[in-house]
Design a protein around this motif. Structure first.
Motif, PDB file in Angstrom:
ATOM      1  N   LYS A  30     -26.380  28.162   9.863  1.00  0.00           N
ATOM      2  CA  LYS A  30     -27.493  27.817   8.380  1.00  0.00           C
ATOM      3  C   LYS A  30     -25.850  27.975   7.564  1.00  0.00           C
ATOM      4  O   LYS A  30     -25.696  28.504   8.380  1.00  0.00           O
ATOM      5  CB  LYS A  30     -28.465  29.469   8.008  1.00  0.00           C
ATOM      6  CG  LYS A  30     -29.540  28.693   8.726  1.00  0.00           C
ATOM      7  CD  LYS A  30     -30.916  29.634   8.639  1.00  0.00           C
ATOM      8  CE  LYS A  30     -32.116  29.442   9.245  1.00  0.00           C
ATOM      9  NZ  LYS A  30     -33.755  30.436   8.884  1.00  0.00           N
ATOM     10  N   LEU A  31     -25.929  27.914   6.353  1.00  0.00           N
ATOM     11  CA  LEU A  31     -25.042  28.019   5.490  1.00  0.00           C
ATOM     12  C   LEU A  31     -25.681  29.205   4.893  1.00  0.00           C
ATOM     13  O   LEU A  31     -26.661  29.092   4.182  1.00  0.00           O
ATOM     14  CB  LEU A  31     -24.974  26.807   4.757  1.00  0.00           C
ATOM     15  CG  LEU A  31     -24.379  25.760   5.600  1.00  0.00           C
ATOM     16  CD1 LEU A  31     -24.148  24.351   4.278  1.00  0.00           C
ATOM     17  CD2 LEU A  31     -23.073  25.671   5.998  1.00  0.00           C
ATOM     18  N   ASN A  32     -24.305  29.357   3.971  1.00  0.00           N
ATOM     19  CA  ASN A  32     -24.584  30.874   2.991  1.00  0.00           C
ATOM     20  C   ASN A  32     -25.134  30.193   1.975  1.00  0.00           C
ATOM     21  O   ASN A  32     -24.215  29.328   1.901  1.00  0.00           O
ATOM     22  CB  ASN A  32     -23.633  31.682   2.997  1.00  0.00           C
ATOM     23  CG  ASN A  32     -23.562  32.712   4.271  1.00  0.00           C
ATOM     24  OD1 ASN A  32     -24.697  32.835   4.909  1.00  0.00           O
ATOM     25  ND2 ASN A  32     -22.438  33.380   4.571  1.00  0.00           N
ATOM     26  N   PRO A  33     -25.878  30.832   1.162  1.00  0.00           N
ATOM     27  CA  PRO A  33     -25.605  30.651  -0.245  1.00  0.00           C
ATOM     28  C   PRO A  33     -24.683  29.078  -0.957  1.00  0.00           C
ATOM     29  O   PRO A  33     -24.215  28.780  -1.981  1.00  0.00           O
ATOM     30  CB  PRO A  33     -26.544  30.926  -1.572  1.00  0.00           C
ATOM     31  CG  PRO A  33     -27.723  31.462  -0.309  1.00  0.00           C
ATOM     32  CD  PRO A  33     -26.567  31.348   1.100  1.00  0.00           C
ATOM     33  N   GLY A  34     -23.378  30.198  -1.233  1.00  0.00           N
ATOM     34  CA  GLY A  34     -22.210  30.252  -1.583  1.00  0.00           C
ATOM     35  C   GLY A  34     -21.432  29.569  -1.428  1.00  0.00           C
ATOM     36  O   GLY A  34     -20.775  29.185  -1.861  1.00  0.00           O
ATOM     37  N   VAL A  35     -21.866  29.697   0.324  1.00  0.00           N
ATOM     38  CA  VAL A  35     -21.164  28.284   1.241  1.00  0.00           C
ATOM     39  C   VAL A  35     -21.964  26.903   0.113  1.00  0.00           C
ATOM     40  O   VAL A  35     -20.802  25.704   0.078  1.00  0.00           O
ATOM     41  CB  VAL A  35     -20.830  28.423   2.434  1.00  0.00           C
ATOM     42  CG1 VAL A  35     -20.469  27.066   3.312  1.00  0.00           C
ATOM     43  CG2 VAL A  35     -19.935  29.374   2.920  1.00  0.00           C
ATOM     44  N   ARG A  36     -23.238  26.730   0.295  1.00  0.00           N
ATOM     45  CA  ARG A  36     -23.451  25.825   0.162  1.00  0.00           C
ATOM     46  C   ARG A  36     -22.947  25.048  -1.983  1.00  0.00           C
ATOM     47  O   ARG A  36     -22.637  23.972  -2.186  1.00  0.00           O
ATOM     48  CB  ARG A  36     -24.904  25.425   0.255  1.00  0.00           C
ATOM     49  CG  ARG A  36     -25.998  24.401  -0.389  1.00  0.00           C
ATOM     50  CD  ARG A  36     -25.600  23.289   0.364  1.00  0.00           C
ATOM     51  NE  ARG A  36     -25.156  22.067  -0.003  1.00  0.00           N
ATOM     52  CZ  ARG A  36     -24.657  21.259   0.604  1.00  0.00           C
ATOM     53  NH1 ARG A  36     -24.936  20.982   2.563  1.00  0.00           N
ATOM     54  NH2 ARG A  36     -24.096  20.078   0.398  1.00  0.00           N
ATOM     55  N   LEU A  37     -22.491  25.908  -2.300  1.00  0.00           N
ATOM     56  CA  LEU A  37     -22.068  25.953  -3.762  1.00  0.00           C
ATOM     57  C   LEU A  37     -20.903  25.575  -3.523  1.00  0.00           C
ATOM     58  O   LEU A  37     -20.300  24.363  -4.440  1.00  0.00           O
ATOM     59  CB  LEU A  37     -22.845  27.274  -4.597  1.00  0.00           C
ATOM     60  CG  LEU A  37     -22.125  26.929  -5.867  1.00  0.00           C
ATOM     61  CD1 LEU A  37     -22.493  26.329  -6.543  1.00  0.00           C
ATOM     62  CD2 LEU A  37     -22.153  28.426  -6.529  1.00  0.00           C
ATOM     63  N   ALA A  38     -19.864  25.496  -2.524  1.00  0.00           N
ATOM     64  CA  ALA A  38     -18.715  25.356  -2.662  1.00  0.00           C
ATOM     65  C   ALA A  38     -18.931  23.360  -2.438  1.00  0.00           C
ATOM     66  O   ALA A  38     -17.607  23.170  -2.908  1.00  0.00           O
ATOM     67  CB  ALA A  38     -17.979  26.409  -1.553  1.00  0.00           C
ATOM     68  N   LEU A  39     -19.536  23.567  -1.627  1.00  0.00           N
ATOM     69  CA  LEU A  39     -19.398  21.913  -0.817  1.00  0.00           C
ATOM     70  C   LEU A  39     -19.986  21.160  -1.805  1.00  0.00           C
ATOM     71  O   LEU A  39     -19.300  20.238  -2.509  1.00  0.00           O
ATOM     72  CB  LEU A  39     -20.983  22.180   0.125  1.00  0.00           C
ATOM     73  CG  LEU A  39     -19.878  22.352   1.303  1.00  0.00           C
ATOM     74  CD1 LEU A  39     -21.357  22.172   2.180  1.00  0.00           C
ATOM     75  CD2 LEU A  39     -19.118  21.219   2.434  1.00  0.00           C
TER      76      LEU A  39
END
Length: 280
Positions: free
Chosen positions: A104-113
């Protein structure tokens, strides 16, 4: 070095004191002068001698193996950050990768992507692609159209006919990926997964089989390659991977334009994508 040993001693004592004997099925017999587990209980649970553990917790100059440190990590119920902290203090290096896989991706990582502005993906310690942005899907591959169990980056790159059209470039890529895989394989605790993957790739990709028998090693995904687009032209990308803080084994791979011409062409491509979305 003595400061490290002092900090290690304090860390181990605090980790031991916060545990409840009842959680390990240890009956509360007799009076305990301090909270948590006793040293002899930690030693028994970790499969090491009381004398050795006592010296270790006292900060003496002894050299524990990775196996012992992992056993202690389990007994002391350390989280990932604490486990890494223990290895840094005791061995002066990061711990090997853990056998479980972060999917799973952390929400912050998803936002960065979604906001980074260049093609990007996230892979886990098994080289499975677990996140990507629209730019990556448009330019390279839409992993959303690939079944989850088939999203291993090594398998996709080595077996895709698309990358085999230029034999010289394909061989360079395979050589680079093999050297990186050899590094990750040496650090992984889930070697059974990699053994299966390596066996599969050796059977299906002659170039990989050739390079796997070599000795080259690298700890970096960094490299350059080009992609041609109709109406835009060639875009030269340089890709580099970055460890994601707090999630052991996950890396974000960014594909950045390598020169000003490529940067302008990427912007043209992004404008085209926006128009296509608006017209849809």
């Amino acid at each position: 070095m003595q400061q490290n040993r002092n900090e290690l001693a304090r860390f181990l004592r605090n980790a031991r004191h916060r545990l409840s004997p009842a959680d390990f099925g240890i009956a509360a017999t007799g009076r305990r002068r301090t909270p948590g587990l006793r040293r002899e209980e930690v030693a028994t649970l970790a499969g090491i001698s009381l004398t050795w553990y006592t010296w270790f917790e006292q900060g003496r100059d002894i050299r524990p193996s990775s196996e012992v440190l992992d056993n202690l990590s389990v007994v002391l119920r350390l989280d990932e950050k604490e486990r890494a902290f223990l290895f840094h203090l005791a061995q002066g290096r990061p711990p090997p990768l853990v056998p479980y896989v972060h999917e799973k991706l952390n929400p912050g990582v998803r936002l960065a992507l979604d906001t980074v502005g260049v093609p990007a993906i996230v892979i886990n310690e098994n080289w499975s692609v677990i996140g990507w942005n629209d730019l990556y899907a448009h330019i390279f591959r839409d992993y959303g159209a690939v079944p989850a169990e088939e999203r291993n980056m090594l398998r996709v790159l080595l077996l895709s006919k698309r990358y085999q059209e230029d034999a010289d470039e394909f061989n360079k890529m395979v050589k680079r990926l093999t050297a990186k895989l050899r590094w990750d394989y040496s650090r992984s605790k889930d070697q059974a997964y990699f053994d299966k993957l390596i066996s599969e790739m050796r059977a299906q990709c002659p170039a990989f089989d050739q390079y796997w028998q070599g000795t080259e090693i690298t700890d970096s995904f960094e490299a350059s390659h080009s992609v041609k687009f109709e109406g835009v032209g060639r875009i030269d990308f340089h890709h580099t991977s970055y460890a994601i803080e707090g999630v052991l084994g996950q890396r974000m791979v960014l594909y950045t334009p390598e020169n000003e011409t490529s940067r302008k062409r990427l912007e043209e491509l992004k404008d085209t994508m926006k128009k296509e979305c608006a017209d849809a």
